[in-house]
Design a protein around this motif. Structure first.
Motif, PDB file in Angstrom:
ATOM      1  N   ARG A  32      -7.424  -1.314  -1.635  1.00 54.21           N
ATOM      2  CA  ARG A  32      -6.764  -2.571  -1.293  1.00 54.21           C
ATOM      3  C   ARG A  32      -6.235  -2.523   0.135  1.00 54.21           C
ATOM      4  N   ARG A  33      -5.762  -3.655   0.613  1.00 54.43           N
ATOM      5  CA  ARG A  33      -5.220  -3.723   1.971  1.00 54.43           C
ATOM      6  C   ARG A  33      -3.947  -2.884   2.080  1.00 54.43           C
ATOM      7  N   LEU A  34      -3.857  -2.113   3.143  1.00 61.75           N
ATOM      8  CA  LEU A  34      -2.701  -1.246   3.357  1.00 61.75           C
ATOM      9  C   LEU A  34      -1.536  -2.041   3.930  1.00 61.75           C
ATOM     10  N   ASP A  54       1.935  -1.884   6.388  1.00 63.68           N
ATOM     11  CA  ASP A  54       2.194  -1.192   7.654  1.00 63.68           C
ATOM     12  C   ASP A  54       2.715   0.220   7.422  1.00 63.68           C
ATOM     13  N   GLU A  55       3.615   0.358   6.468  1.00 57.32           N
ATOM     14  CA  GLU A  55       4.180   1.687   6.187  1.00 57.32           C
ATOM     15  C   GLU A  55       3.109   2.633   5.666  1.00 57.32           C
ATOM     16  N   GLU A  56       2.255   2.153   4.755  1.00 53.54           N
ATOM     17  CA  GLU A  56       1.194   3.000   4.215  1.00 53.54           C
ATOM     18  C   GLU A  56       0.210   3.401   5.306  1.00 53.54           C
ATOM     19  N   GLY A  57      -0.179   2.434   6.156  1.00 59.99           N
ATOM     20  CA  GLY A  57      -1.113   2.755   7.224  1.00 59.99           C
ATOM     21  C   GLY A  57      -0.569   3.782   8.199  1.00 59.99           C
ATOM     22  N   GLN A  58       0.703   3.652   8.578  1.00 58.99           N
ATOM     23  CA  GLN A  58       1.296   4.618   9.508  1.00 58.99           C
ATOM     24  C   GLN A  58       1.393   6.000   8.883  1.00 58.99           C
ATOM     25  N   ARG A  59       1.739   6.048   7.592  1.00 60.11           N
ATOM     26  CA  ARG A  59       1.840   7.343   6.932  1.00 60.11           C
ATOM     27  C   ARG A  59       0.481   8.018   6.793  1.00 60.11           C
ATOM     28  N   LEU A  60      -0.533   7.256   6.416  1.00 62.95           N
ATOM     29  CA  LEU A  60      -1.875   7.821   6.306  1.00 62.95           C
ATOM     30  C   LEU A  60      -2.393   8.264   7.666  1.00 62.95           C
ATOM     31  N   GLN A  61      -2.127   7.478   8.681  1.00 61.51           N
ATOM     32  CA  GLN A  61      -2.576   7.842  10.018  1.00 61.51           C
ATOM     33  C   GLN A  61      -1.934   9.140  10.489  1.00 61.51           C
ATOM     34  N   ALA A  62      -0.656   9.312  10.188  1.00 61.72           N
ATOM     35  CA  ALA A  62       0.018  10.554  10.572  1.00 61.72           C
ATOM     36  C   ALA A  62      -0.564  11.749   9.828  1.00 61.72           C
ATOM     37  N   LEU A  63      -0.880  11.575   8.560  1.00 63.11           N
ATOM     38  CA  LEU A  63      -1.477  12.672   7.794  1.00 63.11           C
ATOM     39  C   LEU A  63      -2.860  13.024   8.325  1.00 63.11           C
ATOM     40  N   VAL A  64      -3.669  12.017   8.606  1.00 62.71           N
ATOM     41  CA  VAL A  64      -5.027  12.283   9.066  1.00 62.71           C
ATOM     42  C   VAL A  64      -5.029  12.915  10.445  1.00 62.71           C
ATOM     43  N   ARG A  65      -4.114  12.497  11.308  1.00 61.72           N
ATOM     44  CA  ARG A  65      -4.103  13.016  12.680  1.00 61.72           C
ATOM     45  C   ARG A  65      -3.485  14.404  12.791  1.00 61.72           C
ATOM     46  N   MET A 102      -7.795   5.909   3.658  1.00 64.26           N
ATOM     47  CA  MET A 102      -7.777   5.233   4.948  1.00 64.26           C
ATOM     48  C   MET A 102      -9.169   4.731   5.322  1.00 64.26           C
ATOM     49  N   ALA A 103     -10.188   5.534   5.055  1.00 66.58           N
ATOM     50  CA  ALA A 103     -11.551   5.118   5.376  1.00 66.58           C
ATOM     51  C   ALA A 103     -11.995   3.957   4.495  1.00 66.58           C
ATOM     52  N   SER A 104     -11.653   4.000   3.210  1.00 64.50           N
ATOM     53  CA  SER A 104     -12.048   2.924   2.316  1.00 64.50           C
ATOM     54  C   SER A 104     -11.347   1.627   2.660  1.00 64.50           C
ATOM     55  N   ILE A 161      -9.949   6.276  -4.944  1.00 65.44           N
ATOM     56  CA  ILE A 161      -9.718   4.882  -4.546  1.00 65.44           C
ATOM     57  C   ILE A 161      -9.110   4.089  -5.691  1.00 65.44           C
ATOM     58  N   HIS A 162      -9.669   4.263  -6.905  1.00 67.65           N
ATOM     59  CA  HIS A 162      -9.095   3.563  -8.061  1.00 67.65           C
ATOM     60  C   HIS A 162      -7.655   3.988  -8.291  1.00 67.65           C
ATOM     61  N   ARG A 163      -7.379   5.271  -8.118  1.00 71.57           N
ATOM     62  CA  ARG A 163      -6.012   5.750  -8.332  1.00 71.57           C
ATOM     63  C   ARG A 163      -5.054   5.176  -7.300  1.00 71.57           C
ATOM     64  N   PHE A 164      -5.507   5.040  -6.053  1.00 67.84           N
ATOM     65  CA  PHE A 164      -4.655   4.438  -5.026  1.00 67.84           C
ATOM     66  C   PHE A 164      -4.359   2.983  -5.350  1.00 67.84           C
TER      67      PHE A 164
END
Length: 368
Positions: free
Chosen positions: A8-10, A12-23, A39-41, A65-68
């Motif tokens: 599903r659509r992320l 802002d908080e989820e996107g920033q947290r995922l971006q920090a983990l990936v980077r 993040m990729a999905s 993805i389903h779990r998220f």
């Protein structure tokens, strides 16, 4: 044809947290790999490409993805089963949690609250359902279900027999005619003393205020008026609460609408707000008093305006006397009214609140 699996659509908080983990995360860890999948999905990458990216099976990627989509970012920390079978069933766990939330006196125990030792012993010796659990495991179960050891709090419920009618009238006026609706209340007592607050400072070096143990300036009360339609707040500091001071505030409200149309003023049940003199004046000048229910001053819209007033005009301050405090209050009010929200924004917010309230009433019935 089935729709492709996609996160599903992320937010802002989820996107920033995922971006920090990936980077910055270690890409060998399960947590970072799952963050990369989500993040990729969410950005539109198909499942086969994600499977090649993280070197995993496509079914594994779909499962993440389903779990998220079900539980959000909690899917980054999987809880795999393993080890010995659980000794506490789900029914035992439900009974344990219900017992922990029940006062011991209702269960025939001679104390007013549970400790871990007492609760564990009661569960082990309970004839209805015996649950054997250690104190540490008991603590973990309570913590996992957001049950913590807290101090009790008091509460007060309105005993006004006309509570629902008064609340209905206030809701109706604030929604139908906000530009004819005002709120009035007294804020205080205001005393001259250092007031703790918050502010930016060097770490471990907070701003400090002098301690004082003498109150030689007496107290004052801020008599505030609030226009719901214009989002304007004004008032004056008085030495005490009285019918004369309340009448002066009501006259300032009537002056804000100099026409002959009715004006509605929401205020609490204080005796100084409904003296015979005030009622006679209100009848002559087409001012209708809308009294809040007893012990329900939270229904007055001006109450929410006093919070920022206390935080930004009085918090983290040490005013030398009442005239200085009054000038600071007026300076804050001028700034606040200059930066008030636009009327169209206020109208949109009121419409949204009315829509949410209508949907809630249709779904759950009349709110209590």
């Amino acid at each position: 044809m089935a729709q492709p699996v996609r996160a599903r659509r992320l937010t802002d908080e989820e996107g920033q947290r995922l971006q920090a983990l990936v980077r910055r995360g270690k890409h060998g860890s399960i947590r970072v790999r799952r963050a990369l999948i989500v993040m990729a999905s969410a950005s539109g990458t198909p499942v086969p490409a994600i499977a090649r990216l993280v070197v995993a099976d496509e079914d594994t990627v779909r499962g993440v993805i389903h779990r998220f989509n079900e539980i959000g970012l909690d899917c980054l920390d999987p809880r795999w089963a393993g080890g010995r079978p659980r000794l506490i069933s789900s029914d035992d766990k439900a009974f344990l949690l219900q017992t922990a939330r029940t006062r011991p006196e209702k269960l025939g125990q001679p104390f007013t609250h549970w400790s871990l030792r007492k609760l564990s012993a009661y569960l082990a010796d309970n004839p209805d359902r015996t649950v054997t659990v250690g104190r540490e495991r008991l603590r973990q179960l309570l913590h996992a279900h957001r049950i913590s050891f807290q101090r009790t709090r008091t509460w007060k419920e309105s005993t006004d027999p006309d509570k629902d009618a008064k609340l209905d009238r206030i809701e109706y006026l604030t929604e139908v005619c906000p530009y004819r609706c005002f709120a009035f209340d007294q804020f205080g007592p205001l005393s001259i003393r250092p007031v703790h607050g918050t502010g930016w400072a060097a770490e471990s070096h907070p701003d400090r205020l002098p301690a004082t143990y003498h109150r030689t300036h007496g107290v004052r009360y801020f008599h505030g008026c609030y226009s719901l339609g214009d989002d304007q707040l004004w008032g004056v500091t008085r030495g005490y609460k009285s019918g004369g001071n309340t009448l002066a505030a009501l006259k300032s409200i009537r002056a804000a609408r100099p026409d002959t149309a009715p004006v509605y003023v929401i205020c609490d049940n204080l005796a100084a707000n409904k003296t015979p003199t005030i009622r006679r004046w209100a009848g002559r000048h087409n001012v209708q008093l809308c009294l809040t229910p007893t012990n329900a001053s939270w229904a007055n819209p001006i109450e929410s305006q006093f919070g920022p007033l206390r935080t930004f005009a009085m918090g983290n301050s040490d005013h030398p006397n009442h005239p200085v405090l009054a000038r600071r209050l007026q300076a804050y009010l001028r700034w606040r009214n200059t930066h008030a929200r636009h009327p169209t924004v206020l109208a949109a917010q009121r419409r949204e609140r009315a829509r949410v309230r209508s949907e809630r009433q249709q779904r759950w019935g009349r709110p209590r």
